[in-house]
Design a protein around this motif. Structure first.
Motif, PDB file in Angstrom:
ATOM      1  N   ASP A   1       0.272  -1.020  -0.063  1.00  0.00           N
ATOM      2  CA  ASP A   1      -0.452   0.059   0.389  1.00  0.00           C
ATOM      3  C   ASP A   1       0.869   1.541  -0.314  1.00  0.00           C
ATOM      4  O   ASP A   1       0.103   2.301   0.011  1.00  0.00           O
ATOM      5  CB  ASP A   1      -1.090  -0.115   0.975  1.00  0.00           C
TER       6      ASP A   1
ATOM      7  N   TRP B   1      -0.627   1.737  -6.230  1.00  0.00           N
ATOM      8  CA  TRP B   1      -0.769   0.508  -5.314  1.00  0.00           C
ATOM      9  C   TRP B   1      -2.242   0.338  -5.728  1.00  0.00           C
ATOM     10  O   TRP B   1      -2.443  -0.697  -6.174  1.00  0.00           O
ATOM     11  CB  TRP B   1      -0.506   0.761  -4.577  1.00  0.00           C
ATOM     12  N   GLU B   2      -3.183   0.834  -5.596  1.00  0.00           N
ATOM     13  CA  GLU B   2      -4.995   0.509  -6.015  1.00  0.00           C
ATOM     14  C   GLU B   2      -4.939  -0.202  -7.460  1.00  0.00           C
ATOM     15  O   GLU B   2      -6.236  -0.757  -7.755  1.00  0.00           O
ATOM     16  CB  GLU B   2      -5.653   2.004  -5.197  1.00  0.00           C
TER      17      GLU B   2
ATOM     18  N   GLN C   1      -3.259  -6.186  10.692  1.00  0.00           N
ATOM     19  CA  GLN C   1      -4.183  -5.093  10.696  1.00  0.00           C
ATOM     20  C   GLN C   1      -3.899  -4.174   9.337  1.00  0.00           C
ATOM     21  O   GLN C   1      -4.792  -3.621   9.054  1.00  0.00           O
ATOM     22  CB  GLN C   1      -4.346  -4.621  11.484  1.00  0.00           C
ATOM     23  N   GLY C   2      -3.112  -4.502   8.507  1.00  0.00           N
ATOM     24  CA  GLY C   2      -2.289  -3.677   7.617  1.00  0.00           C
ATOM     25  C   GLY C   2      -3.832  -3.490   6.446  1.00  0.00           C
ATOM     26  O   GLY C   2      -3.813  -5.092   6.661  1.00  0.00           O
ATOM     27  N   VAL C   3      -3.002  -2.852   5.447  1.00  0.00           N
ATOM     28  CA  VAL C   3      -4.023  -2.766   3.711  1.00  0.00           C
ATOM     29  C   VAL C   3      -3.478  -4.563   3.858  1.00  0.00           C
ATOM     30  O   VAL C   3      -4.547  -5.563   2.287  1.00  0.00           O
ATOM     31  CB  VAL C   3      -3.371  -1.678   3.584  1.00  0.00           C
TER      32      VAL C   3
ATOM     33  N   LYS D   1      -5.486  -7.406   4.982  1.00  0.00           N
ATOM     34  CA  LYS D   1      -6.977  -7.186   3.814  1.00  0.00           C
ATOM     35  C   LYS D   1      -7.199  -7.176   2.648  1.00  0.00           C
ATOM     36  O   LYS D   1      -7.802  -8.506   2.135  1.00  0.00           O
ATOM     37  CB  LYS D   1      -7.820  -5.756   4.462  1.00  0.00           C
ATOM     38  N   LEU D   2      -6.515  -7.287   1.656  1.00  0.00           N
ATOM     39  CA  LEU D   2      -6.130  -7.191   0.506  1.00  0.00           C
ATOM     40  C   LEU D   2      -6.588  -9.006  -0.011  1.00  0.00           C
ATOM     41  O   LEU D   2      -7.389  -9.326  -0.347  1.00  0.00           O
ATOM     42  CB  LEU D   2      -5.318  -6.680  -0.619  1.00  0.00           C
TER      43      LEU D   2
ATOM     44  N   ASP E   1     -10.084 -10.171   1.678  1.00  0.00           N
ATOM     45  CA  ASP E   1     -11.054  -9.428   1.374  1.00  0.00           C
ATOM     46  C   ASP E   1     -10.815 -10.230  -0.700  1.00  0.00           C
ATOM     47  O   ASP E   1     -12.040 -10.744  -1.088  1.00  0.00           O
ATOM     48  CB  ASP E   1     -11.135  -7.770   0.693  1.00  0.00           C
TER      49      ASP E   1
END
Length: 216
Positions: free
Chosen positions: A112, A117-118, A139-141, A144-145, A148
């Protein structure tokens, strides 16, 4: 499906090559493209020049039909950004061809903070190769990626042009380019850590402090 595996390859060694073969087999593709970066944005200059690293990589894969070298990042000026490479590849492959980029957990931990990056998951799938170390911050992005958008079956990568995250845990050879450079600089042999043609070329060019008269 098109798979790219990038890195500095400074120098290329059997750990890189074995992982590339594992990726080819596990992802069900006919070849994997190794993409040497020009100037790594998070590291700075390399010990060998871009042309030298490219030559070593070409020698390393010369006898392996399933591995190819993509030198596109070496022809671009400035730092090598993944989003730029993926955008260029997407233009060549078209909108529907599945495109996969490979990254280790150590680098993915800072995903991130990468430039654009997105945009990367919109351009390609991301395969994360587990490496020894502390792993991802739950807990980091990046974690989570994976949670999800993660998949567990590599076959799903063939069903869409991009957007999926797949974590793989292939057997890794405990070899590092840093360790090889240190070994060469101290006068010790790196043979069997890399292909013999690569070691011969390193000696021939005197790279990494190698003595051209050293025994292979």
């Amino acid at each position: 499906m098109h798979v790219i595996y990038g890195g500095t390859f400074d120098p290329v060694h059997h750990g890189h090559l074995r992982l590339a073969i594992e990726l080819k087999e596990r992802l069900g593709v006919s070849e994997v493209a190794l993409v040497p970066c020009h100037i790594p944005p998070h590291r700075g200059s390399t010990d060998a020049s871009a042309a030298q690293r490219l030559k070593l990589l070409q020698l390393a894969v010369a006898d392996e039909a399933g591995l190819v070298v993509d030198a596109r990042e070496l022809t671009r000026k400035g730092a090598s950004y993944t989003a730029d490479t993926l955008r260029q590849l997407r233009e060549q492959l078209g909108a529907q061809e599945p495109l996969v980029m490979v990254v280790g957990t150590d680098a993915f931990a800072g995903f991130d903070r990468w430039r654009e990056w997105e945009r990367i998951p919109q351009l390609a799938h991301v395969v994360v190769v587990r490496r020894p170390g502390p792993g991802l911050d739950p807990q980091g992005v990046p974690a989570k990626l994976l949670q999800d958008h993660g998949i567990s079956d590599a076959d799903q990568l063939h069903s869409a042009p991009g957007g999926y995250f797949l974590e793989l845990d292939p057997p890794l050879l405990d070899i590092s380019a840093t360790g090889i450079r240190d070994r060469i600089l101290s006068g010790r042999s790196p043979r069997y850590l890399m292909p013999d043609p690569v070691w011969r070329e390193i000696r021939s060019l005197g790279l990494y402090g190698a003595c051209p008269d050293g025994n292979i």
